[in-house]
Design an enzyme around this catalytic site. Structure first.
Site, PDB file in Angstrom:
ATOM      1  N   HIS A 164      83.035  25.072  20.560  1.00 21.57           N
ATOM      2  CA  HIS A 164      82.536  24.158  19.793  1.00 21.57           C
ATOM      3  C   HIS A 164      83.634  23.107  18.975  1.00 21.57           C
ATOM      4  CE1 HIS A 164      78.802  25.802  20.239  1.00 21.57           C
ATOM      5  NE2 HIS A 164      78.784  26.810  18.998  1.00 21.57           N
ATOM      6  N   LYS A 604      70.484  23.899   9.379  1.00 21.71           N
ATOM      7  CA  LYS A 604      70.027  22.371   9.574  1.00 21.71           C
ATOM      8  C   LYS A 604      68.615  22.159   9.354  1.00 21.71           C
ATOM      9  CE  LYS A 604      70.148  18.527  12.743  1.00 21.71           C
ATOM     10  NZ  LYS A 604      68.902  18.791  13.313  1.00 21.71           N
TER      11      LYS A 604
END
Length: 974
Positions: A164, A604
């Site tokens: 990532h 999120k």
């Protein structure tokens, strides 16, 4: 006494008390920070005397504001920074970025010093370790040594390294900083002569100077293969060596309790990877990419084993051995003697260190090791050919050449050597390098780290739809779930092939099928799990099981659904009930099912508090569902590095999991910058392994008690309240998206070149943005909104209803709630409303200012209500359990702050300049100084026809450097 190291025109001094004992580690941290800043300034003055004076002034102004927090001091700093020329902004940003990275090294060395003092018994441990856990469990908790031993021997921790894009530092700089860290640690830990100290300081200076002269900006995006090579470098330089050292320490701790060593076939750790296997939203990860990274990882494993075997050939010159060992050596020696001249010539050609000629059977260990060395060399040659000739089946090529494919082929002769040495009374020799190699083989295998493959669920639906449409069965995509399940189970229980040769495929479908066919040609031990992101139904799992069968993947990868959004987490128990309730599927998985839970997208989607509670409840329910079906559940935790993506101190994160969800097996991702933080240096790596081992052991034997029903009910209310508030701001406030894009560097983050994956799945609003840039952008802007939004209102509502004492009781006695609030408190301490307001003032349309003011008021409310619950007057007051893993955290943040604030100001000004220029603004900036032109022309992609205006080049570079520097100051990115 003071020592002076002089180089060029400057000198710097280091006080002797830097290297005294652990009486005052906080003072040592400040001294180290001062030393490295002094070294850096001496270099800066040598190369840029005028600039150094300005950096010195800015640092002093920043210190003044960080101390006073007065508007006047802040504006003085802003005015001075605003007056810098574009090229000066680049170098000033670079200066503060380097100083922050150097400061972070002092924190790492400080932690190592504390760890060393603990091991020497000079202070109590701020964190748990395996030795303390063993003693606690056997003396305080009442477990017998045998119970603890059996539990330890059966547990496994699998750490899965991902690519990532959160490691903002270039590898070139990481290596130089590693030298500084090592030499600084040497100053503390060794008795040194006066000359040695001066030479050590010169080594520090050389590394700092080389770092300063290195371009901080990665000028091209890394490929997945680059990411894998970067990940593998941690194994060859750190992890491979530390694993056997850690096992030795565990053996010693066990022996102190009167217990035997760990069994030879036990590995406390396994390692996995997503680098080159994670194709979810990353078009750069193709079938060929996956093949490449598997070959690269096997090459690295062969290389390190080759060195170990060659070292053992020098160690094991022993002639006495067991009959079994003698028989094997004589058989191999006889085969070599039939063609002795050719064997010697070939070994000489291979440039082996020694032992070219056939070895006589009177040195049986060397005979066997020489054979292993030859076979490792052959394996390496085949793997090199596989990299060149991409059409070759990797598994087929290895098998055809008689190379190593199965790790047991290596383990058997080594185990025979070990048993032989033990039988002849040579235990000390057996338990030296040979034991280390056996531990390494069990940990790393021939693949170093098994590769997971991750793909989004709809991509498999597209393949199945193409198949059913081609066969005239209708559109699979339009079928409801019962019809899909009936079709998939019917095919899985039948024997007919499903996918006809020559079937028409779209490029997207072809890539999925091509990937599966490549997997069928790779050695099975190189592959881990097949992760289905955005998994929602049982058919999502069964489709992948069927596709693996159709493409010949043998052995099949275990299929792991990843539940990410809040709705998917809530629905996960029902999905798994359907799946595990099927007799055929239960037989297929042999009683073990792995599920992955995602911390990033859930946070999120719903906010930190609601996501944390949903993850907690989902884990409990999944364990219950699996147990009811007679299946053992393994949970794979998809944690990020930041608090907003599930990150936090290792020990507390594990100990705060629901009871019964660890059960001796933990699988967890290690992402981005966390790889460097946990494995960048051997002392740090050892501590990482220690923390994981002790936490998993305690979670199995001494799990936290189940929370009281009153706590659960209140937690559900908090989650609902916080989620509603979070979503009302993020998803239901029309102007929020514009405010986010204007006030942060979100749109510019994609140019940072810190990962191969795009920052968005597709174009659109907040919904399409990935969790990493979402967190990254707010971290840079210093509001840290995703971590705390909604929590303050939820706590306030509960306090207003009279639940304040209950919340305080939950915080004091429930590890999950303690950990959650402590981590939020830590992030709140890094937030800065004044700097966030400066971004708004500089970048945001005035019509959006009321929203910004509201967000800052919500931040203040959250800070206030957190302090009420944790019973503190200021953030980070005292040492709470979660924060104890970072001693003196409040002081560390204070030391970083004067370095970070100028970078925030420079970033906002750079964004302002770039956006004005791109909106048609004009600038007269046109430097003629060759040195400045050279500074602005470092990007090879922006020369010639692609050349940028010099102002844009300057602001672009300044922006990129500030992004990296602020990430260093926050000690995380996304």
């Amino acid at each position: 006494m003071q020592l002076s190291a002089t180089s060029g025109r400057t000198s710097f001094r280091v006080s002797q008390d830097l290297r005294t004992g652990p009486a005052n580690f906080l003072s040592g941290l400040r001294d180290d920070d001062s030393l490295l800043r002094q070294v850096f300034f001496s270099i800066l003055r040598h190369h840029h005397p005028n600039l150094a004076a300005k950096v010195d002034v800015i640092y002093a102004l920043s210190q003044a504001w960080c101390t006073s927090q007065s508007d006047n001091d802040f504006e003085l700093m802003v005015k001075y920074v605003s007056d810098l020329k574009p090229e000066e902004r680049i170098l000033v940003a670079s200066s503060f970025s380097h100083m922050l990275n150097l400061h972070n090294l002092t924190e790492e060395v400080n932690s190592s010093q504390i760890g060393r003092a603990v091991r020497l018994g000079e202070m109590d441990s701020p964190t748990r370790d395996t030795n303390h856990s063993l003693l606690k469990l056997t003396t305080t908790n009442g477990f017998t040594p045998q119970q603890v031993y059996d539990t330890l021997c059966s547990q496994t921790v699998e750490l899965v390294l991902t690519a990532h894009p959160t490691q903002a530092l270039r590898a070139s700089l990481l290596k130089k900083y590693a030298i500084v860290r090592r030499e600084l640690d040497t100053l503390h830990s060794k008795r040194m002569s006066e000359y040695e100290k001066i030479e050590t300081l010169e080594a520090i200076r050389a590394a700092v100077q080389a770092a300063w002269r290195t371009d901080e900006i990665r000028r091209s995006k890394p490929t997945p293969q680059d990411e894998m090579r970067s990940g593998l470098s941690y194994f060859s330089t750190v992890i491979f060596d530390v694993v056997p050292v850690f096992h030795r320490r565990v053996d010693t701790a066990l022996e102190k309790l009167g217990l035997p060593r760990l069994p030879l076939d036990r590995a406390l750790f396994k390692f996995g990877s997503w680098m080159g296997g994670d194709r979810d939203g990353n078009p750069n990860v193709t079938a060929e990419t996956t093949r490449d990274v598997v070959v690269l990882a096997r090459l690295e494993a062969v290389n390190v084993y080759f060195r170990q075997v060659e070292g053992l050939m020098f160690d094991l010159s022993i002639w006495r051995c067991s009959p079994e060992m003698k028989e094997l050596a004589e058989r191999l020696a006889a085969a070599e003697s039939r063609d002795a001249a050719r064997v010697a010539e070939e070994r000489k050609r291979r440039n082996y260190v020694d032992f070219w000629a056939p070895i006589p059977p009177t040195e049986p260990f060397r005979v066997v090791l020489a054979h292993m060395r030859d076979r490792l060399y052959n394996t390496r040659q085949v793997l090199h050919q596989c990299l060149i000739h991409t059409h070759m089946s990797v598994r087929g090529a290895l098998e055809e050449a008689g190379a190593y494919v199965d790790i047991e082929d290596m383990a058997r002769p080594l185990k025979l050597m070990y048993d032989s040495l033990m039988s002849t009374g040579d235990e000390s020799v057996a338990n030296a390098r040979l034991l280390d190699l056996l531990r390494q083989i069990r940990t790393f295998g021939l693949c170093m780290m098994g590769l997971d493959v991750r793909q989004e669920s709809t991509r498999h639906t597209e393949v199945m739809d193409a198949v059913t449409t081609y066969l005239g069965l209708g559109s699979y995509a339009s079928w409801d779930e019962p019809k899909r399940l009936a079709f998939l189970l019917g095919e899985l229980q039948g024997k007919r092939p499903l996918m006809p040769p020559g079937m028409d495929m779209s490029p997207e479908v072809k890539e999925v099928v091509r990937t599966l066919r490549i997997l069928s040609e790779l050695p099975g031990d190189s592959l881990g799990a097949y992760i289905i992101s955005m998994a929602k139904t049982a058919s999502d799992v069964l489709a992948v099981v069927l596709l693996q069968r159709e493409t010949g993947v043998r052995p099949a990868l275990r299929v792991v659904p990843l539940f990410e959004t809040l709705d998917d987490l809530h629905n996960a128990p029902g999905t798994m009930t359907t799946l595990l309730g099927n007799d055929w599927y239960r037989g297929h998985i042999n009683g073990v099912q792995e599920c992955m839970i995602g911390y990033s997208d859930s946070g999120k989607d719903a906010g930190r508090l609601a996501a944390a509670w949903a993850l907690y409840e989902t884990q409990e329910k999944l364990v219950e569902v699996a147990a009811g079906c007679g299946v053992r559940l393994v949970l794979f935790h998809g944690r990020g590095g930041t608090v907003g993506r599930g990150g936090g101190p290792t020990h507390m994160a594990i100990r705060s999991q629901p009871s019964g969800t660890i059960n001796g097996h933990l699988r967890v991702t290690v992402q981005g910058e966390i790889i460097e933080q946990q494995f960048g240096e051997k002392e740090v790596c050892f501590r990482t392994l220690d923390l994981y081992t002790s936490a998993v052991l305690e979670a199995a034997l001494d799990p936290p008690p189940a929370p009281a029903q009153e706590w659960r009910d209140l937690m559900s209310l908090l989650a609902t309240e916080s989620c509603d508030m979070y979503r009302s701001v993020v998803y239901r406030t029309p102007e929020f998206y514009d405010y986010f894009m204007q006030s942060t560097a979100a749109s510019e983050l994609g140019r940072l070149n810190i990962g191969s994956r795009p920052s968005s799945r597709k174009s659109g609003g907040i919904e399409t943005l990935r969790a990493i840039p979402w967190i990254f952008a707010w971290t840079q802007q210093r509001l840290h909104l995703p971590v705390w939004l909604g929590i303050g209102e939820a706590l306030e509502a509960a306090i207003d209803k009279g639940y304040g004492p209950v919340l305080q009781d939950m915080y004091a006695n429930w590890p999950f709630f303690t950990s959650t609030l402590d981590l939020v408190e830590m992030v709140l301490a890094k937030a800065d409303s004044r700097l966030s307001a400066f971004y708004e003032r500089t970048l945001v349309d005035s019509s959006l200012a009321p929203l910004g003011q509201r967000l800052r008021e919500l931040l203040a409310k959250t800070q206030q209500n957190i302090l009420i619950v944790v019973r503190k007057s200021v953030l980070l007051e005292g040492n709470t359990p979660s924060q104890m893993s970072t001693p003196n955290l409040d002081e560390k943040i204070r030391l970083r702050s004067p370095y970070v604030a100028p970078l925030n100001v420079l970033q906002a000004l750079s964004l302002q300049g770039l956006r004005k220029f791109r909106d048609g603004g004009d600038t007269e900036y046109n430097p003629s100084d060759p040195e400045i032109i050279d500074l602005l022309s470092r990007d090879p992609h922006k020369k010639g026809e692609g050349a940028q205006h010099p102002f844009v080049s300057a602001m672009d570079d300044c922006l990129m450097i500030t992004i990296k520097g602020i990430a260093a100051g926050m000690q995380n990115t996304g």
